[in-house]
Design a protein around this motif. Structure first.
Motif: not given
Length: 361
Positions: A99-104, A121-124, A126-131, A176-178
């Motif tokens: 959607d438009d949010s660009g959220e993982p 996992m969400i905090e992890f 966001k912290a590493h900034g990878g894909e 389990i992936y994000l």
């Protein structure tokens, strides 16, 4: 946020239970397997869950409609016409996930049971900034799995080694992936594997990170692991909210009993037992390391261990059921019968003992 659960195929390894219900709807600890995941996703704010499925979507959807309203979460299906592996379904569900949010978005393997530390996992991520982020879990025998080789300090994934002959590490993909939406641009709409084709490429670009899963993990897609998974799950429940577990003189260790089940005098139940709704356990029964599903009747002085008793079955008086016996739905074991690892298909009556592990048609 959105999530995709990979439901996949026929659940052959959990037959005969999956002859009655699609695998994600088979009960585990008194609720359908997939509900453990959907509840965990809802708890951290996921608003829509997409089920990637190629088998009996109507059954799944009809069943989950009730839970949509109860949990207040949108559940939709993305149906494959041919099996697409573990990455193809993401391409198929692309429009539902972006959607438009660009959220993982999360991707979960439907057979996996754990404590689902999704918030961490969400905090992890966001912290590493990878894909992409993947959960990994430590195992005793890594040679049976695909091992994830990673940098300990940052979690950056270096490579994957499939069923290693020499020790390269003990962390395996926990299913389990994000993933950032950009991962979808890497996946073609064809049968393809996320573990073998997509992740290694992201790792090569140094954009894949792994987080070590705290707590327990089990793939409960086959009977032996299902029984082990129940033990780990009940252990974890004991640590978190032991008020849900049964207590009393007749209870040993961790036991989960639905409030509508009836248990007679002089029973000994546990450890590691789940007793479902509407079950009747008559007097003098011994249960350990087993699951007794909805509507089962266990008659006086029967003994059941390391087994799964399917919905609406009955086990006769003084019967002994053990060693990974799996009774499908509506199986009736006569009085004084012994089952040693019998795997019994639905709607069957067992009138003679099963002395060695075999399938009873």
């Amino acid at each position: 946020m959105k999530a995709l659960i990979l439901v996949g195929g026929f659940g052959t390894r959990l037959r005969p239970l999956t002859l009655s219900f699609p695998k994600p709807l088979v009960d585990f600890a008194n609720k359908p397997m997939i509900l453990h995941q959907i509840e965990a996703l809802k708890a951290i704010g996921v608003s829509e869950v997409v089920l990637a499925i190629n088998y009996q979507p109507e059954v799944m959807l009809n069943f989950l409609k009730d839970f949509e309203t109860k949990l207040g979460i949108k559940i939709t299906c993305s149906q494959e016409t041919e099996p697409l592996g573990t990455a193809g379904p993401l391409a198929l569900a692309r429009d539902k996930l972006i959607d438009d949010s660009g959220e993982p978005f999360f991707v979960l393997n439907s057979d996996v049971i754990s404590e689902y530390p999704l918030k961490e996992m969400i905090e992890f991520h966001k912290a590493h900034g990878g894909e992409a982020s993947i959960m990994v879990t430590k195992v005793d025998e890594p040679s049976k799995y695909g091992v994830v080789v990673m940098e300990e300090s940052t979690g950056k994934v270096e490579k994957f080694v499939e069923k290693p002959k020499l020790f390269v590490g003990n962390k395996i993909n926990a299913g389990i992936y994000l993933l950032n939406p950009s991962v979808l641009d890497r996946i073609e709409l064809r049968p393809t594997s996320i573990e073998k084709e997509v992740f290694p490429k992201i790792a090569a670009e140094k954009k894949l990170y792994a987080m070590v899963l705290p707590g327990f993990w089990m793939d409960i897609g086959q009977p032996r692991d299902y029984i082990t998974g129940l033990r780990l799950y009940l252990d974890s429940l004991r640590k978190k909210s032991s008020s849900n577990l049964a207590t009393g003189a007749h209870i040993v260790g961790n036991v989960l009993v639905d409030e509508t089940a009836k248990i007679g005098e002089g029973c000994l139940i546990g450890p590691d037992v789940a007793i479902g709704p509407g079950c009747v356990v008559e007097s003098g029964v011994r249960l350990s390391r087993c699951t007794v599903m909805r509507g089962v009747r266990i008659k006086k002085h029967a003994c059941i261990s390391s087994s799964i008793i399917g919905w609406h079955s009955t086990v006769g008086q003084w019967a002994r059921v053990e060693n990974m016996t799996i009774l499908g739905e509506d199986v009736h074991v006569s009085d004084e019968i012994y089952s040693n690892g019998g795997v019994v298909l639905p709607h069957k009556e067992i009138k003679s003992s099963i002395l060695k592990p075999e399938i009873v048609m």
